[in-house]
Design a protein around this motif. Structure first.
Motif, PDB file in Angstrom:
ATOM      1  N   PHE A   1      79.979  32.362  46.739  1.00  0.00           N
ATOM      2  CA  PHE A   1      79.698  32.485  48.167  1.00  0.00           C
ATOM      3  C   PHE A   1      78.827  33.717  48.413  1.00  0.00           C
ATOM      4  CE2 PHE A   1      81.144  32.562  52.742  1.00  0.00           C
ATOM      5  CZ  PHE A   1      80.807  31.256  53.029  1.00  0.00           C
ATOM      6  N   PRO A   2      77.504  33.537  48.550  1.00  0.00           N
ATOM      7  CA  PRO A   2      76.610  34.686  48.742  1.00  0.00           C
ATOM      8  C   PRO A   2      76.775  35.261  50.148  1.00  0.00           C
ATOM      9  CG  PRO A   2      75.369  32.640  48.872  1.00  0.00           C
ATOM     10  CD  PRO A   2      76.786  32.268  48.512  1.00  0.00           C
ATOM     11  N   VAL A   3      77.671  36.190  50.289  1.00  0.00           N
ATOM     12  CA  VAL A   3      78.155  36.662  51.584  1.00  0.00           C
ATOM     13  C   VAL A   3      77.041  37.227  52.466  1.00  0.00           C
ATOM     14  CG1 VAL A   3      79.839  38.133  52.735  1.00  0.00           C
ATOM     15  CG2 VAL A   3      80.375  37.170  50.522  1.00  0.00           C
ATOM     16  N   LYS A   4      76.179  38.058  51.910  1.00  0.00           N
ATOM     17  CA  LYS A   4      75.103  38.666  52.707  1.00  0.00           C
ATOM     18  C   LYS A   4      74.217  37.588  53.312  1.00  0.00           C
ATOM     19  CE  LYS A   4      71.106  40.603  51.035  1.00  0.00           C
ATOM     20  NZ  LYS A   4      70.124  39.899  51.840  1.00  0.00           N
ATOM     21  N   GLU A   5      73.835  36.610  52.497  1.00  0.00           N
ATOM     22  CA  GLU A   5      72.951  35.549  52.971  1.00  0.00           C
ATOM     23  C   GLU A   5      73.655  34.619  53.971  1.00  0.00           C
ATOM     24  OE1 GLU A   5      71.345  37.207  49.215  1.00  0.00           O
ATOM     25  OE2 GLU A   5      73.324  36.562  49.857  1.00  0.00           O
ATOM     26  N   VAL A   6      74.948  34.387  53.769  1.00  0.00           N
ATOM     27  CA  VAL A   6      75.717  33.584  54.727  1.00  0.00           C
ATOM     28  C   VAL A   6      75.783  34.311  56.072  1.00  0.00           C
ATOM     29  CG1 VAL A   6      78.021  32.674  55.284  1.00  0.00           C
ATOM     30  CG2 VAL A   6      77.081  32.341  52.989  1.00  0.00           C
ATOM     31  N   TYR A   7      76.038  35.606  56.025  1.00  0.00           N
ATOM     32  CA  TYR A   7      76.070  36.426  57.240  1.00  0.00           C
ATOM     33  C   TYR A   7      74.747  36.321  58.002  1.00  0.00           C
ATOM     34  CZ  TYR A   7      75.914  40.702  60.076  1.00  0.00           C
ATOM     35  OH  TYR A   7      75.759  41.594  61.101  1.00  0.00           O
ATOM     36  N   GLU A   8      73.631  36.496  57.273  1.00  0.00           N
ATOM     37  CA  GLU A   8      72.315  36.455  57.904  1.00  0.00           C
ATOM     38  C   GLU A   8      72.013  35.070  58.471  1.00  0.00           C
ATOM     39  OE1 GLU A   8      69.941  37.802  54.637  1.00  0.00           O
ATOM     40  OE2 GLU A   8      70.360  39.929  55.053  1.00  0.00           O
ATOM     41  N   ALA A   9      72.390  34.022  57.718  1.00  0.00           N
ATOM     42  CA  ALA A   9      72.132  32.656  58.191  1.00  0.00           C
ATOM     43  C   ALA A   9      72.942  32.332  59.435  1.00  0.00           C
ATOM     44  CB  ALA A   9      72.437  31.671  57.062  1.00  0.00           C
ATOM     45  N   LEU A  10      74.200  32.748  59.449  1.00  0.00           N
ATOM     46  CA  LEU A  10      75.034  32.529  60.636  1.00  0.00           C
ATOM     47  C   LEU A  10      74.485  33.287  61.846  1.00  0.00           C
ATOM     48  CD1 LEU A  10      78.732  32.660  59.356  1.00  0.00           C
ATOM     49  CD2 LEU A  10      77.668  30.768  60.600  1.00  0.00           C
TER      50      LEU A  10
END
Length: 193
Positions: free
Chosen positions: A181-190
């Protein structure tokens, strides 16, 4: 106030993975968990990154009819690649042993694709991380499999477990991506969705 508190949608994580659930929770995101069984079959001509994206989007299609205007669905898929070979989850103990033997002393890539889906739009992306394993002994591989039972993990290992502590020499890229789960990228996408 959480930086993602401007998202006034119902976020749904479509994953049984306790690691993904934990990481999304640690972002401070309120979400619910929904799961469905999806047969993870993909066209053989797809490139490595395309396989992860295809499977992540395939999982999303299982939920799309049930989404309301207020929902954002998160689906994902992680694959391990040794050269051009895609290594999935092991079928059994022997398969896990063979996978870890193949990864031993080699560099491989972990690719995680994530798909955000609402009733009106969809956004998919992938993150790739290089992982370098030391040469593992048969004893170390046996110990890890017997103690940790890594049968639900692509490549038969979890970086956050014992094998990661003793076996990984270095990684190039996101540690959390290797966890699935690539957290930084998920955060940015959300944040941008």
């Amino acid at each position: 106030m959480n930086p993602l508190s401007h998202i006034k949608k119902n976020i749904i994580l479509a994953s049984k993975s306790p690691r993904r659930q934990h990481l999304l929770k640690d972002l401070g995101v309120d979400f619910e968990i929904r799961t469905k069984e999806v047969e993870e079959v993909y066209p053989p001509e797809l490139e490595r990154e395309q396989v992860a994206l295809f499977l992540s989007e395939l999982k999303a299609t299982a939920f799309t009819p049930d989404l309301t205007d207020n929902d954002i669905l998160i689906t994902s898929d992680t694959i391990v690649c040794l050269g051009d070979r895609i290594i999935g989850k092991p079928k059994d103990r022997d398969d896990a042993f063979n996978m870890l033997s193949d990864l031993s002393g080699n560099k491989h890539e972990v690719i995680t694709a994530v798909t955000l889906t609402s009733k009106s739009k969809q956004h998919s992306f992938f993150v790739e991380t290089e992982v370098y394993f030391k040469t593992l002994s048969n004893f170390e591989i046996d110990y890890y499999i017997n103690k940790y039972q890594p049968f639900d993990k692509a490549g038969s290992y979890g970086i956050q477990e014992w094998i990661g502590y003793i076996g990984i020499e270095k990684i190039v890229g996101s540690y959390f991506n290797v966890m699935g789960f690539p957290v930084k990228e998920v955060y940015e996408a959300l944040d941008e969705f």
